[in-house]
Design a protein around this motif. Structure first.
Motif, PDB file in Angstrom:
ATOM      1  N   CYS A   1     -10.426 -31.295 -20.252  1.00 54.06           N
ATOM      2  CA  CYS A   1      -9.970 -29.936 -19.979  1.00 54.06           C
ATOM      3  C   CYS A   1     -10.739 -28.977 -20.881  1.00 54.06           C
ATOM      4  O   CYS A   1     -10.763 -29.147 -22.102  1.00 54.06           O
ATOM      5  CB  CYS A   1      -8.473 -29.841 -20.237  1.00 54.06           C
ATOM      6  SG  CYS A   1      -7.810 -28.206 -19.943  1.00 54.06           S
ATOM      7  N   SER A   2     -11.365 -27.977 -20.285  1.00 55.79           N
ATOM      8  CA  SER A   2     -12.145 -27.000 -21.037  1.00 55.79           C
ATOM      9  C   SER A   2     -11.237 -25.909 -21.606  1.00 55.79           C
ATOM     10  O   SER A   2     -10.411 -25.351 -20.901  1.00 55.79           O
ATOM     11  CB  SER A   2     -13.186 -26.373 -20.105  1.00 55.79           C
ATOM     12  OG  SER A   2     -13.884 -25.351 -20.753  1.00 55.79           O
ATOM     13  N   ASP A   3     -11.404 -25.638 -22.893  1.00 59.17           N
ATOM     14  CA  ASP A   3     -10.704 -24.536 -23.555  1.00 59.17           C
ATOM     15  C   ASP A   3     -11.766 -23.475 -23.843  1.00 59.17           C
ATOM     16  O   ASP A   3     -12.403 -23.484 -24.882  1.00 59.17           O
ATOM     17  CB  ASP A   3     -10.033 -25.025 -24.841  1.00 59.17           C
ATOM     18  CG  ASP A   3      -9.267 -23.931 -25.564  1.00 59.17           C
ATOM     19  OD1 ASP A   3      -9.421 -22.731 -25.229  1.00 59.17           O
ATOM     20  OD2 ASP A   3      -8.508 -24.283 -26.491  1.00 59.17           O
TER      21      ASP A   3
ATOM     22  N   ASP B   1     -10.987 -30.691 -24.512  1.00 57.99           N
ATOM     23  CA  ASP B   1      -9.958 -31.665 -24.849  1.00 57.99           C
ATOM     24  C   ASP B   1     -10.098 -32.851 -23.901  1.00 57.99           C
ATOM     25  O   ASP B   1     -10.195 -32.664 -22.682  1.00 57.99           O
ATOM     26  CB  ASP B   1      -8.560 -31.068 -24.706  1.00 57.99           C
ATOM     27  CG  ASP B   1      -8.320 -29.914 -25.667  1.00 57.99           C
ATOM     28  OD1 ASP B   1      -8.903 -29.932 -26.773  1.00 57.99           O
ATOM     29  OD2 ASP B   1      -7.557 -29.001 -25.321  1.00 57.99           O
TER      30      ASP B   1
ATOM     31  N   TRP C   1      -8.321 -36.254 -22.545  1.00 63.84           N
ATOM     32  CA  TRP C   1      -7.002 -36.865 -22.405  1.00 63.84           C
ATOM     33  C   TRP C   1      -7.144 -38.252 -21.804  1.00 63.84           C
ATOM     34  O   TRP C   1      -8.069 -38.521 -21.037  1.00 63.84           O
ATOM     35  CB  TRP C   1      -6.135 -36.011 -21.480  1.00 63.84           C
ATOM     36  CG  TRP C   1      -5.812 -34.659 -22.029  1.00 63.84           C
ATOM     37  CD1 TRP C   1      -6.658 -33.590 -22.152  1.00 63.84           C
ATOM     38  CD2 TRP C   1      -4.567 -34.220 -22.537  1.00 63.84           C
ATOM     39  NE1 TRP C   1      -6.014 -32.520 -22.702  1.00 63.84           N
ATOM     40  CE2 TRP C   1      -4.717 -32.884 -22.951  1.00 63.84           C
ATOM     41  CE3 TRP C   1      -3.325 -34.828 -22.681  1.00 63.84           C
ATOM     42  CZ2 TRP C   1      -3.679 -32.152 -23.493  1.00 63.84           C
ATOM     43  CZ3 TRP C   1      -2.287 -34.094 -23.218  1.00 63.84           C
ATOM     44  CH2 TRP C   1      -2.466 -32.763 -23.618  1.00 63.84           C
TER      45      TRP C   1
ATOM     46  N   MET D   1      -9.623 -37.826 -18.607  1.00 64.04           N
ATOM     47  CA  MET D   1      -9.638 -36.510 -18.029  1.00 64.04           C
ATOM     48  C   MET D   1     -10.033 -35.535 -19.132  1.00 64.04           C
ATOM     49  O   MET D   1      -9.671 -35.716 -20.291  1.00 64.04           O
ATOM     50  CB  MET D   1      -8.255 -36.169 -17.482  1.00 64.04           C
ATOM     51  CG  MET D   1      -8.201 -34.773 -16.932  1.00 64.04           C
ATOM     52  SD  MET D   1      -6.689 -34.354 -16.063  1.00 64.04           S
ATOM     53  CE  MET D   1      -5.535 -34.271 -17.385  1.00 64.04           C
TER      54      MET D   1
ATOM     55  N   THR E   1     -19.761 -30.921 -19.389  1.00 68.85           N
ATOM     56  CA  THR E   1     -18.776 -31.824 -18.807  1.00 68.85           C
ATOM     57  C   THR E   1     -18.831 -33.166 -19.520  1.00 68.85           C
ATOM     58  O   THR E   1     -19.885 -33.588 -20.004  1.00 68.85           O
ATOM     59  CB  THR E   1     -19.013 -32.052 -17.298  1.00 68.85           C
ATOM     60  OG1 THR E   1     -20.338 -32.546 -17.115  1.00 68.85           O
ATOM     61  CG2 THR E   1     -18.830 -30.788 -16.509  1.00 68.85           C
TER      62      THR E   1
END
Length: 82
Positions: A3-5, A12, A14, A1, A50
């Protein structure tokens, strides 16, 4: 998975991993990679990029910006546009 910061222009990544001290069969989410995009081509932003997948043999991460594809190597920090 993934996650955009957006504030840090980073992604990130995961993964589920067997947690230390957990019951047999239990897994926990752990952040395994942080891809800092600010130092690369302007087309690679956390908004547009992505994660497509992680190569199980080399560990390189395939990224897609809808304009180009690139491999990020977490060992070297290099991003190769293909």
């Amino acid at each position: 998975m993934a996650c955009s910061d957006r504030d840090a222009n980073a992604i990130d990544v995961w993964a589920m991993q067997q947690g230390a001290g957990t019951a047999a069969g239990d897994a926990v989410w752990s952040m395994v990679y942080r891809i800092e995009l600010a130092g690369y081509s302007p087309e690679y932003t956390s908004e547009k990029t992505t994660v497509v997948g992680v190569d199980p043999t080399s560990g390189r991460i395939l990224l897609n910006t809808e304009q180009s594809l690139g491999y990020y190597d977490p060992k070297t920090g290099e991003l190769e546009t293909i």
